[in-house]
Structure formats: structure tokens, C-alpha cells
Design a protein around this motif. Structure first.
Motif, PDB file in Angstrom:
ATOM      1  N   LEU A  61       0.352  -1.572  -0.051  1.00 28.58           N
ATOM      2  CA  LEU A  61       0.463  -0.010  -0.008  1.00 28.58           C
ATOM      3  C   LEU A  61       0.831   1.343  -0.268  1.00 28.58           C
ATOM      4  O   LEU A  61       2.030   1.885   0.539  1.00 28.58           O
ATOM      5  N   SER A  62       0.762   2.186  -1.143  1.00 25.83           N
ATOM      6  CA  SER A  62       1.174   3.119  -0.793  1.00 25.83           C
ATOM      7  C   SER A  62       0.048   4.992  -0.774  1.00 25.83           C
ATOM      8  O   SER A  62      -0.032   4.970  -1.392  1.00 25.83           O
ATOM      9  N   PRO A  63      -0.652   4.914   0.436  1.00 23.10           N
ATOM     10  CA  PRO A  63      -1.222   5.781   0.694  1.00 23.10           C
ATOM     11  C   PRO A  63      -1.026   7.385   0.520  1.00 23.10           C
ATOM     12  O   PRO A  63       0.245   7.749   0.703  1.00 23.10           O
ATOM     13  N   SER A  64      -1.847   8.014   0.156  1.00 22.87           N
ATOM     14  CA  SER A  64      -1.444  10.165  -0.396  1.00 22.87           C
ATOM     15  C   SER A  64      -2.737  10.337   0.185  1.00 22.87           C
ATOM     16  O   SER A  64      -2.599  11.202   0.360  1.00 22.87           O
ATOM     17  N   ASP A  65      -3.891  10.059  -0.236  1.00 24.64           N
ATOM     18  CA  ASP A  65      -5.353  11.157   0.782  1.00 24.64           C
ATOM     19  C   ASP A  65      -5.233  11.108   1.992  1.00 24.64           C
ATOM     20  O   ASP A  65      -4.883  10.345   2.405  1.00 24.64           O
ATOM     21  N   VAL A  68      -7.477   9.046   3.708  1.00 23.27           N
ATOM     22  CA  VAL A  68      -6.951   7.331   3.761  1.00 23.27           C
ATOM     23  C   VAL A  68      -5.401   7.638   5.284  1.00 23.27           C
ATOM     24  O   VAL A  68      -5.394   6.372   5.784  1.00 23.27           O
ATOM     25  N   LEU A  69      -4.819   8.776   4.960  1.00 24.12           N
ATOM     26  CA  LEU A  69      -3.681   8.558   5.874  1.00 24.12           C
ATOM     27  C   LEU A  69      -3.740   8.717   7.334  1.00 24.12           C
ATOM     28  O   LEU A  69      -3.614   8.190   8.245  1.00 24.12           O
ATOM     29  N   PHE A  72      -4.244   5.535   8.488  1.00 21.71           N
ATOM     30  CA  PHE A  72      -2.885   4.553   8.410  1.00 21.71           C
ATOM     31  C   PHE A  72      -2.275   4.688   9.457  1.00 21.71           C
ATOM     32  O   PHE A  72      -1.359   4.147   9.965  1.00 21.71           O
ATOM     33  N   ASP A 321     -14.218  -0.048  -4.746  1.00 21.29           N
ATOM     34  CA  ASP A 321     -12.689   0.479  -5.971  1.00 21.29           C
ATOM     35  C   ASP A 321     -12.975   1.156  -7.311  1.00 21.29           C
ATOM     36  O   ASP A 321     -12.065   1.203  -7.684  1.00 21.29           O
ATOM     37  N   LYS A 327      -7.536   0.657  -6.870  1.00 21.33           N
ATOM     38  CA  LYS A 327      -6.576   1.030  -5.695  1.00 21.33           C
ATOM     39  C   LYS A 327      -7.609   0.740  -3.908  1.00 21.33           C
ATOM     40  O   LYS A 327      -8.666   0.893  -4.416  1.00 21.33           O
ATOM     41  N   ASP A 329      -6.955   2.221  -1.853  1.00 23.42           N
ATOM     42  CA  ASP A 329      -7.342   3.821  -1.392  1.00 23.42           C
ATOM     43  C   ASP A 329      -9.170   4.358  -1.876  1.00 23.42           C
ATOM     44  O   ASP A 329      -9.042   4.614  -1.029  1.00 23.42           O
TER      45      ASP A 329
END
Length: 342
Positions: A61-65, A68-69, A72, A321, A327, A329
Motif C-alpha cells: 500500500l502507498s497511501p496519499s489521500d 486514508v492517511l 493508516f 474500488d 486501488k 485507497d
């Protein structure tokens, strides 16, 4: 016949479903989740085998929003996830292995990606092995038909379906003529691509040879490859010493061709042989192997809205999704958007 009534019933305990349910529960809503399988998380899946565990769905996973963070942060604090690598290497058509210039943290779960779903689903009311086969309008609510328990009737004031769009199309087929044409057309427009994942085990000596040839490489994305989309050293995600394991994921075209043959063993052998040709020969001959076919791996043409909403005869909301992206996210954001709507 036993009847049970719920304010909200969510179909599917994937990430969108459990994210939505958790938010609704926090606001005091009465929520039941019906899940056809025996676990949560959908493609956030982990299999236990040969004295180890292997992620055979979502790799990392590579969250950015920002929303979502925030979730996380809870996962990191609870030690469910940690950073794995900041670099996924790319194998180009000429066989050159290059670091992806997009360097950012990739997160994994040492106890397996399915542990993320279990953490998020804690304290939720989930009934497993409950495949919904039909929904029927009854006055101002919905009657839900379950294959495993025909003697139990479940009624819901609101249904939230988080299953893949093609499965929602099948579920709504008996009542399609009573639903808005535009919503059904949007639902039908979403097409999914399949994928085949191969889990394979090797010896410590072979793993050492991998790192000797490919120093610090634990994940490779194969750019524009006709067969192989991804290969990763899955055992590098685990804490402590575990048996070496790799995961190979096919391209959609490869999966489409081999799913039609209905022979996952042949697909696995073909993909392993191909990886042996592209990387190291022994990849073609693992000590053990298992295969997972994902018929709905990701949406090829996701919608640009977070959900589809139908109000007849009671609220019916379709999401996943495939609403807004493809994804994890996007699944989380879709679940949060529906919870806010409800």
C-alpha cells in the motif's frame, strides 16, 4: 421462516465494506455485513502454507489521500503495518532492471495483508459464508435472499453493495426493469481485468543468489510485459527468519487467455518458466507452488463517482474500488463517502 430486520445491510466485507461499516457504527447505526467467503479484506488476502504466510492479492500500500492517511496512522500505531521499501524496480522490455524514479514508502503488514482487514473489521457484525443471491423490494425496505440459509429472511431499510460491478449486475438482474436505466447502464459499463497470482517457495541458498544478482531488489514491476506484471520477494515482508517465498502476478491478457482454459496449474507453470527465463533459471522449479485466480482483480474503466445511488423502493447504494479508481485507497474513500451519505 425466521425474519430479521436491520437498519443497514452491507454486502461484501472487502475494504470498502468494512470501512463504510466502521464509520456507520461509530455514528450509532445498526449495520450487518454479509460476506460470501470466510474472511474479510477481499483482495487484501494472505494464505498460510508451508510454515509461512504469503500475500497473494494486494502486494503493498502507498497511501496519499489525507483521509486514508488518518486510517493508516491507526494501523501504524497498532503495529499492523510498517514501511517495506521505498523503491519498486522496473524491468523494461530489454531486460534492464531500473529503480522506479517514484521513490515513496510502500507499506506492508508483517502478519499478512489480511491482518489489515481484520483490524479494521474488529467489533463489526459480520456473517461469513453468506452469499446473497437475490434482493427483492418489499414495501419500504429490501428482502435479502441468502443461498446458505433459505429459512432465514433478512430485511434491510438500506442496502450497500460493495461487490465488483459485474457481480452487482447479476444480483440486480431479476429486478433490473424496476431500476433507473442510467444507473444500470453505468454499472454495466464497468469492466474488470483478471489476474493470476502464483505463490512459490525456494531455498535460502536460492534467495541468497537472488540478492547477489539483484542487490536490494524485493519488488519488480514488469513494464509492458506480455505475461508477467509483477514479481516480489514476499518473505522479505516478514519479521524474523521465514522460508523464502516469491509471488508472481500475471498481466490481464495472460490471465484472460488461461482462465478460458480452466487450468490454473498450467498457467502457474507457464508463468514460472517465463520468470525463469527473464530472471534466474531456478525460479521455474520451486519447492512448492500454489495458484490464485482473481477474476475481478481491478477495474479497467472505473467510474468517476464514489457510488451509485438508487432510491426505489428504499435506498440501494453500489460502491467499491471501481468507483473512483482501482486501488485500496479508492476502496477506502468509496466506503467513507457512502458512510457520509448515509
Amino acid at each position: 421462516m425466521i425474519g430479521q430486520e436491520f437498519e443497514i445491510v452491507i454486502i461484501g466485507a472487502g475494504i470498502a465494506g468494512i470501512t463504510c461499516a466502521a464509520e456507520l457504527r461509530r455514528s450509532g447505526k445498526d449495520v450487518l455485513i454479509l460476506e460470501k467467503s470466510r474472511g474479510v479484506g477481499g483482495r487484501m488476502a494472505t494464505r498460510r502454507l508451508f510454515d509461512t504466510i504469503v500475500d497473494h492479492g494486494t502486494c503493498y500500500l502507498s497511501p496519499s489521500d489525507a483521509q486514508v492517511l488518518r486510517i493508516f496512522d491507526r494501523l501504524i500505531e497498532a503495529k499492523i503495518v510498517r514501511s517495506w521499501t521505498s523503491t519498486v524496480h522496473i524491468l523494461d522490455r530489454d531486460g534492464h532492471l531500473l529503480p522506479d524514479p517514484d521513490s515513496r514508502p510502500r507499506y506492508i503488514a508483517p502478519a499478512g495483508m489480511s491482518s489489515i482487514g481484520r483490524f479494521l473489521a474488529a467489533d463489526l457484525d459480520i456473517r461469513f459464508s453468506q452469499k446473497v443471491t437475490e434482493i427483492q423490494p418489499v414495501k419500504d425496505s429490501w428482502r435479502i435472499v441468502i443461498a446458505a440459509e433459505p429459512s432465514i429472511e433478512i430485511f434491510a431499510k438500506t442496502i450497500i453493495s460493495t461487490i465488483p460491478a459485474p457481480q452487482s449486475v447479476d444480483l440486480l438482474a431479476p429486478i433490473e426493469q424496476t431500476l433507473p436505466v442510467e444507473s444500470i447502464e453505468q454499472l454495466r459499463s464497468v469492466e474488470f481485468a483478471p489476474s493470476i497470482a502464483v505463490m512459490a517457495g525456494y531455498s535460502p541458498a536460492q534467495l541468497a543468489e537472488w540478492y547477489a544478482g539483484y542487490p536490494d531488489v524485493c519488488a519488480v514491476s514488469c513494464a509492458n510485459d506480455p505475461q508477467l506484471a509483477w514479481i516480489g520477494v514476499d518473505s522479505s515482508k516478514r519479521d524474523g527468519t521465514v522460508p523464502p517465498a516469491f509471488v508472481l502476478q500475471s498481466t490481464a491478457k495472460f490471465a484472460e487467455d488461461h482462465i478460458s482454459q480452466n487450468c490454473p496449474e498450467l498457467a502457474a507453470k507457464t508463468l514460472l518458466n517465463y520468470a525463469g527465463d527473464r530472471f534466474l533459471p531456478w525460479l521455474a522449479h520451486p519447492q512448492w507452488e500454489q495458484t490464485q485466480v482473481w477474476r475481478y482483480a481491478f477495474a479497467k474503466n472505473p467510474l468517476t463517482v464514489p457510488y451509485l445511488q438508487i432510491e426505489h423502493p428504499a435506498p440501494l447504494i453500489l460502491t467499491g474500488d471501481w468507483c473512483g479508481g482501482r486501488k485500496v485507497d479508492d476502496a477506502i474513500l468509496a466506503g467513507l463517502a457512502v458512510a457520509e451519505l448515509v
